[in-house]
Write a protein that holds these residues in place. Structure first.
Motif, short mmCIF file in Angstrom:
data_model
loop_
_atom_site.label_atom_id
_atom_site.label_comp_id
_atom_site.label_asym_id
_atom_site.label_seq_id
_atom_site.Cartn_x
_atom_site.Cartn_y
_atom_site.Cartn_z
N VAL A 11 4.02 5.23 9.23
CA VAL A 11 4.21 5.18 7.78
C VAL A 11 2.87 5.11 7.06
O VAL A 11 2.64 5.81 6.06
N PHE A 12 1.97 4.27 7.57
CA PHE A 12 0.66 4.10 6.97
C PHE A 12 -0.13 5.41 7.01
O PHE A 12 -0.74 5.82 6.01
N MET A 13 -0.11 6.06 8.14
CA MET A 13 -0.82 7.32 8.34
C MET A 13 -0.27 8.41 7.42
O MET A 13 -1.02 9.14 6.75
N ALA A 14 1.06 8.53 7.39
CA ALA A 14 1.69 9.55 6.56
C ALA A 14 1.40 9.32 5.08
O ALA A 14 1.17 10.28 4.33
N SER A 15 1.39 8.06 4.64
CA SER A 15 1.16 7.75 3.23
C SER A 15 -0.20 8.26 2.77
O SER A 15 -0.33 8.87 1.70
N PHE A 16 -1.22 8.04 3.56
CA PHE A 16 -2.56 8.47 3.17
C PHE A 16 -2.72 9.99 3.26
O PHE A 16 -3.37 10.60 2.40
N LEU A 17 -2.14 10.61 4.29
CA LEU A 17 -2.26 12.06 4.41
C LEU A 17 -1.52 12.78 3.29
O LEU A 17 -1.97 13.83 2.82
N VAL B 128 0.83 -1.21 0.00
CA VAL B 128 0.00 0.00 0.00
C VAL B 128 0.86 1.26 0.00
O VAL B 128 0.59 2.23 -0.72
N THR B 129 1.90 1.25 0.81
CA THR B 129 2.81 2.40 0.84
C THR B 129 3.44 2.65 -0.53
O THR B 129 3.52 3.80 -0.99
N ALA B 130 3.85 1.57 -1.19
CA ALA B 130 4.44 1.70 -2.53
C ALA B 130 3.42 2.22 -3.54
O ALA B 130 3.75 2.99 -4.45
N MET B 131 2.14 1.83 -3.36
CA MET B 131 1.09 2.30 -4.26
C MET B 131 0.80 3.78 -4.08
O MET B 131 0.44 4.49 -5.04
N LEU B 132 0.95 4.28 -2.86
CA LEU B 132 0.59 5.66 -2.57
C LEU B 132 1.71 6.66 -2.83
O LEU B 132 1.44 7.82 -3.19
N LEU B 133 2.96 6.25 -2.65
CA LEU B 133 4.08 7.19 -2.74
C LEU B 133 4.15 7.96 -4.07
O LEU B 133 4.46 9.16 -4.08
N PRO B 134 3.87 7.33 -5.23
CA PRO B 134 3.93 8.11 -6.48
C PRO B 134 2.93 9.27 -6.53
O PRO B 134 3.10 10.20 -7.32
N HIS B 135 1.90 9.22 -5.70
CA HIS B 135 0.87 10.26 -5.70
C HIS B 135 1.04 11.25 -4.54
O HIS B 135 0.18 12.11 -4.33
N ALA B 136 2.13 11.13 -3.79
CA ALA B 136 2.32 11.95 -2.59
C ALA B 136 2.55 13.42 -2.93
O ALA B 136 3.22 13.76 -3.91
N ASN B 137 1.99 14.28 -2.07
CA ASN B 137 2.17 15.73 -2.19
C ASN B 137 2.29 16.30 -0.78
O ASN B 137 1.28 16.38 -0.06
N VAL C 97 -1.30 11.85 0.33
CA VAL C 97 -2.04 11.70 -0.93
C VAL C 97 -3.42 12.35 -0.85
O VAL C 97 -3.83 13.08 -1.75
N PHE C 98 -4.15 12.11 0.25
CA PHE C 98 -5.54 12.56 0.34
C PHE C 98 -5.74 13.75 1.27
O PHE C 98 -6.78 14.40 1.20
N GLY C 99 -4.79 14.02 2.18
CA GLY C 99 -4.89 15.16 3.08
C GLY C 99 -6.16 15.15 3.90
O GLY C 99 -6.53 14.13 4.49
#
Length: 394
Positions: A277-283, A209-218, A285-287
């Protein structure tokens, strides 16, 4: 020439040696029985404060760690990103780390006093230090937390099974409850092996999941500060780090205070890193638009594959938590109420199922109620009171 127990067991090969070893074991059991009987007669004043060693272990260190980590990583991990979105990434990380140290401290208190009483459950050690009222308060707090968690997990897994297999929520919940309850009834050893396997799979999913989200991170989406959601993130963090009820079972299963202490420390550090890590990944991307069940947002990015992964994580996370919490409550009923295994198991898993099939199925509200009442009292307030009572008695 005196040798350690481990060396002694390796050198004994003759019939006389085996007879001598059996006598030593009998003497240790007799001494432990005498100590327990004296402690029972003396009541709270006779509490022993140094840890003792249980003679025979039933689980390995890896299985013990899997049980504790699996108990923690349940519904809490799914709600943490949403709770964190109400305050921002930096405050959320600060609250999470602070909650970890608080919960680790009270967990070590539980371990110390449980070990000093031969692996007593939390309700028993509260009764011996705080009296009957303290024992019943602990029992009711743990029972309320366990009842609410099992009910919420059954409801949540009904939704997951329905989404994955195209069946009704009720049928999905019934299948999950039946399978998980069988594992609980079979006991600690079966639970340890089951949770060890699922923990490895779950870890791989978290990495995926982390790998899936990182390309979309802002970073701009996560680096904000809001204070009105501070109480909410604190409550969710405490719930997400609660595994205290399982500690006495793990101690008895390992048979070593030192090893259990090491496992407990790891059992808080590992989930905290995963949560962060899980929390940071979603924030990232989705804030502030992070949904209540964070993994469901993966479908908006990856379609059907995101939907599959988004349901597999809750499936494994909730299953491991259900097993750990139900196992601990079953032992709690056996010890505190003096029940037989079947009756203790039935009292643990049947009433939540009855309430679910009667129509109580609000996952979020049930979980919040259990966390705000049972968790706070059983995992924070009462362990601190037990520690203070011990100091005053000395």
């Amino acid at each position: 020439m005196p040798v350690s127990d481990g060396v002694q067991r390796e050198r004994i090969t003759t019939s006389h040696g085996r007879y001598y070893q059996a006598r030593l074991a009998a003497q240790r059991r007799k001494k432990l029985t005498v100590i327990q009987s004296i402690r029972k007669r003396k009541g709270a004043r006779g509490i022993r404060t140094s840890p003792i060693r249980v003679e025979k272990g039933h689980i390995t260190g890896k299985e013990a760690l899997a049980i504790l980590v699996g108990t923690q990583i349940g519904a809490g991990v799914l709600g943490l990103p949403y709770a964190a979105s109400k305050v921002g990434l930096i405050p959320a990380l600060g609250v999470l780390i602070g909650a970890m140290f608080l919960m680790l401290g009270t967990a070590l208190i539980v371990l110390k006093f449980s070990a000093s009483m031969g692996g007593a459950q939390m309700s028993t050690l509260a009764r011996r230090t705080l009296g009957k009222a303290g024992g019943w308060l602990m029992y009711l707090s743990v029972s309320l937390m366990s009842f609410g968690a099992i009910l919420a997990y059954t409801a949540g897994m009904g939704n997951v099974f329905a989404s994955l297999f195209g069946i009704s929520d009720t049928m999905g919940a019934a299948i999950f409850w039946f399978l998980a309850s069988i594992v609980v009834y079979r006991g600690l050893e079966a639970s340890g092996k089951t949770e060890l396997i699922m923990s490895y799979v779950m870890l791989l999913l978290f990495i995926g999941v982390t790998a899936m989200l990182l390309p979309h991170a802002n970073p701009e989406k996560a680096l904000y500060v809001r204070w009105n959601g501070l109480l909410s993130i604190t409550g969710v963090a405490i719930f997400a780090l609660g595994c205290h009820t399982v500690i006495p079972d793990v101690y008895r299963g390992l048979g070593s205070y030192a090893e259990t202490r090491r496992v407990v420390a790891l059992a808080f550090l590992i989930p905290t890193v995963i949560y962060a890590v899980f929390m940071a990944s979603f924030l990232l991307v989705f804030g502030e638009k992070t949904p209540q069940v964070a993994t469901l947002a993966l479908e908006s990015l990856y379609g059907r594959s995101g939907r599959l992964v988004g349901n597999l994580i809750p499936l494994l996370a909730i299953t491991t938590s259900f097993i750990g919490i139900a196992l601990a409550q079953q032992s709690n009923n056996e010890e505190f109420l003096g029940m037989r295994r079947k009756a203790a198991w039935a009292l643990t898993v049947v009433p939540p199922a009855v309430l679910y099939f009667a129509g109580v199925r609000d996952f979020a509200n049930v979980l919040a109620f259990a966390g705000d009442t049972g968790d706070l009292m059983a995992f924070v307030v009462l362990p601190v009171l037990i520690w203070l009572a011990s100091k005053l008695q000395k």
